[in-house]
Design a protein around this motif. Structure first.
Motif, mmCIF file in Angstrom:
data_model
loop_
_atom_site.group_PDB
_atom_site.id
_atom_site.type_symbol
_atom_site.label_atom_id
_atom_site.label_comp_id
_atom_site.label_asym_id
_atom_site.label_seq_id
_atom_site.Cartn_x
_atom_site.Cartn_y
_atom_site.Cartn_z
ATOM 1 N N ILE A 128 5.116 -4.949 9.880
ATOM 2 C CA ILE A 128 4.900 -4.983 8.432
ATOM 3 C C ILE A 128 6.201 -4.578 7.734
ATOM 4 O O ILE A 128 6.758 -3.523 8.045
ATOM 5 N N PRO A 129 6.727 -5.378 6.793
ATOM 6 C CA PRO A 129 7.994 -5.045 6.126
ATOM 7 C C PRO A 129 7.925 -3.712 5.376
ATOM 8 O O PRO A 129 6.909 -3.392 4.745
ATOM 9 N N ILE A 130 9.004 -2.955 5.453
ATOM 10 C CA ILE A 130 9.056 -1.646 4.805
ATOM 11 C C ILE A 130 8.802 -1.754 3.306
ATOM 12 O O ILE A 130 8.185 -0.867 2.703
ATOM 13 N N LYS A 131 9.268 -2.828 2.685
ATOM 14 C CA LYS A 131 9.127 -2.974 1.233
ATOM 15 C C LYS A 131 7.664 -3.059 0.789
ATOM 16 O O LYS A 131 7.367 -2.882 -0.397
ATOM 17 N N ARG A 132 6.759 -3.276 1.726
ATOM 18 C CA ARG A 132 5.339 -3.350 1.385
ATOM 19 C C ARG A 132 4.634 -2.007 1.545
ATOM 20 O O ARG A 132 3.438 -1.905 1.279
ATOM 21 N N LEU A 133 5.364 -0.984 1.993
ATOM 22 C CA LEU A 133 4.735 0.287 2.327
ATOM 23 C C LEU A 133 5.408 1.461 1.622
ATOM 24 O O LEU A 133 6.614 1.451 1.386
ATOM 25 N N LYS A 173 5.125 4.476 10.265
ATOM 26 C CA LYS A 173 5.942 4.022 11.393
ATOM 27 C C LYS A 173 5.177 3.018 12.256
ATOM 28 O O LYS A 173 5.745 2.035 12.747
ATOM 29 N N TYR A 174 3.895 3.279 12.463
ATOM 30 C CA TYR A 174 3.083 2.364 13.265
ATOM 31 C C TYR A 174 3.088 0.967 12.657
ATOM 32 O O TYR A 174 3.315 -0.036 13.358
ATOM 33 N N ILE A 205 0.829 -1.205 0.000
ATOM 34 C CA ILE A 205 0.000 0.000 0.000
ATOM 35 C C ILE A 205 0.865 1.258 0.000
ATOM 36 O O ILE A 205 2.012 1.239 0.430
ATOM 37 N N GLU A 206 0.289 2.317 -0.514
ATOM 38 C CA GLU A 206 0.883 3.641 -0.410
ATOM 39 C C GLU A 206 -0.063 4.496 0.408
ATOM 40 O O GLU A 206 -1.253 4.620 0.089
#
Length: 263
Positions: free
Chosen positions: A228-233, A221-222, A194-195
């Protein structure tokens, strides 16, 4: 009105801090707000502040006390009952440390649960308000899961009750259940990416995106701190662009509605 209270055994809630900071981490602040919302009938009896082993012990004790006062101010805002014999103790670094430094930067809150027996008439108006709010949150949580289940790449999903206090990146307490729901959806659907789009109201300047950026960052950050992995956000600030209503908004309902996040 006759009101009696009975206390149960002491329980503990922990709040964590970043290095050399006296305000809670984003995740801990949200978890504390959730805890306070879900535990209305408590009495806080003791707070103990801690620090990691970096820096001198005198400074760490002073920092630990600042952390305690930070939490104390927050619980006072929520009208939490404080014991008349409330104990505030800054230990600093004088304790057995965890090997994980982030676990040492904390405040332990000790509290008892009060069982209330209220023999007065119930305020029906207030009761109905609470039921209505709970119903709306429940309905949106169910709707959100369904929207994600049907979503295709590039779809826009709007969450109507992830709101912020005016001119702030602090999330409103009523929004926390939906934030938790978003985390659960991402946790249960590991392929979702997601973005996060942060928005603001009441600003006709489309180039002013700073606050909306910080709001999106809080959600980012939450989710990261929850695992949740950073690569998904991804995240960005939209400012007052793409408004729900023409700017400036005409009513309070419109101003509140636009103070939300889009996904």
């Amino acid at each position: 009105m006759l009101l009696t209270t009975t206390s149960f055994g002491q329980q503990k809630f922990q709040v964590f801090f970043d290095f050399n900071k006296d305000t809670p981490t984003t995740l801990s602040a949200i978890e504390m707000s959730t805890w306070l919302l879900e535990n209305k009938n408590i009495e806080i009896v003791k707070m103990i502040g801690y620090c990691d082993s970096v820096d001198k012990n005198d400074y760490n004790k002073e920092l630990a006390m600042r952390r305690i006062n930070s939490i104390l101010n927050e619980v006072k805002k929520k009208n939490v009952v404080l014991s008349k014999d409330l104990i505030l103790k800054a230990i600093g670094e004088d304790f057995t440390h965890s090997k994980i430094q982030s676990e040492n930067r904390k405040v332990d809150i000790f509290y008892t649960t009060l069982l209330q027996n209220n023999e007065s008439d119930v305020n029906q108006e207030g009761k109905e308000d609470n039921v209505t709010l709970a119903y709306k949150v429940t309905q949106e949580k169910e709707s959100l899961a369904k929207q994600f289940a049907k979503a295709k790449q590039g779809d826009l999903i709007r969450i109507h009750n992830i709101n912020f206090y005016f001119n702030s990146e602090k999330i409103m307490e009523k929004s926390i259940p939906l934030l938790e729901e978003l985390f659960q959806i991402l946790l249960e659907n590991p392929k979702f990416r997601i973005e996060i789009h942060g928005h603001i109201c009441c600003n006709p300047n489309p180039m002013d995106t700073k606050l909306s950026y910080r709001r999106a960052l809080v959600i980012f950050k939450y989710l990261v701190q929850k695992g949740i992995p950073i690569k998904r956000l991804a995240y960005k600030g939209i400012g007052s662009n793409d408004p729900i209503y023409p700017v400036p908004e005409r009513t309070e309902a419109q101003r509140t509605a636009i103070e939300e996040l889009k996904y």
